[in-house]
Scaffold this active site. Structure first.
Site, PDB file in Angstrom:
ATOM      1  CB  THR A  60     -12.026  12.645   6.140  1.00 30.58           C
ATOM      2  OG1 THR A  60     -11.489  11.396   5.713  1.00 30.58           O
ATOM      3  CG2 THR A  60     -12.172  13.561   4.948  1.00 30.58           C
ATOM      4  CG  ASP A  86      -9.205   8.058   5.009  1.00 30.48           C
ATOM      5  OD1 ASP A  86      -7.975   7.946   5.111  1.00 30.48           O
ATOM      6  OD2 ASP A  86     -10.008   7.543   5.805  1.00 30.48           O
TER       7      ASP A  86
END
Length: 127
Positions: free
Chosen positions: A95, A97
């Site tokens: 990820t 994020d």
């Protein structure tokens, strides 16, 4: 060894890396099937005909050694549901994020693909 590949469309820059992963699987003689919607996204880049696909986890209950998933929070939630259904999962958290619980740091996509190919080599050698 036979594996399933589950994924959801990543950004366009990562398509080449998924193609490299598939090339590696072919090079080491691992049979693979791909989630049908994901294959639809990648089919022009993969440049392969006759790719076996699956559309639901029910199709994976027999004949698959494991499902391979590189992904973020959504992919890991889906993988967790498949584990509960008795499907073996190899998940590499990826990820940008940093939105995966219980992880302080996750791989970027390139590193995730390399880690995945290393894991496949190891599993293939020990199978």
């Amino acid at each position: 060894m036979r594996i399933a590949i589950y994924g959801r469309p990543f950004n366009k820059n990562s398509i080449e890396f998924v193609c490299l992963l598939v090339e590696h699987l072919d090079a080491v003689g691992v049979e693979w099937v791909m989630h049908e919607p994901y294959y639809g996204y990648l089919q022009h880049s993969l440049k392969r005909e006759g790719v076996q696909t699956f559309s639901s986890h029910a199709e994976l209950r027999s004949g698959i050694d494991f499902l391979f998933s590189i992904g973020g929070d959504g992919s890991m939630r889906i993988a967790q549901k498949l584990i509960a259904k008795g499907i073996n999962i190899i998940g590499v958290p990826k990820t940008i994020d940093q939105d995966l619980g219980s992880t302080d740091y996750t791989f970027g996509f390139n590193t995730a693909v390399q880690t995945a190919t290393d894991a496949i080599d190891w599993l293939h050698d020990t199978a």
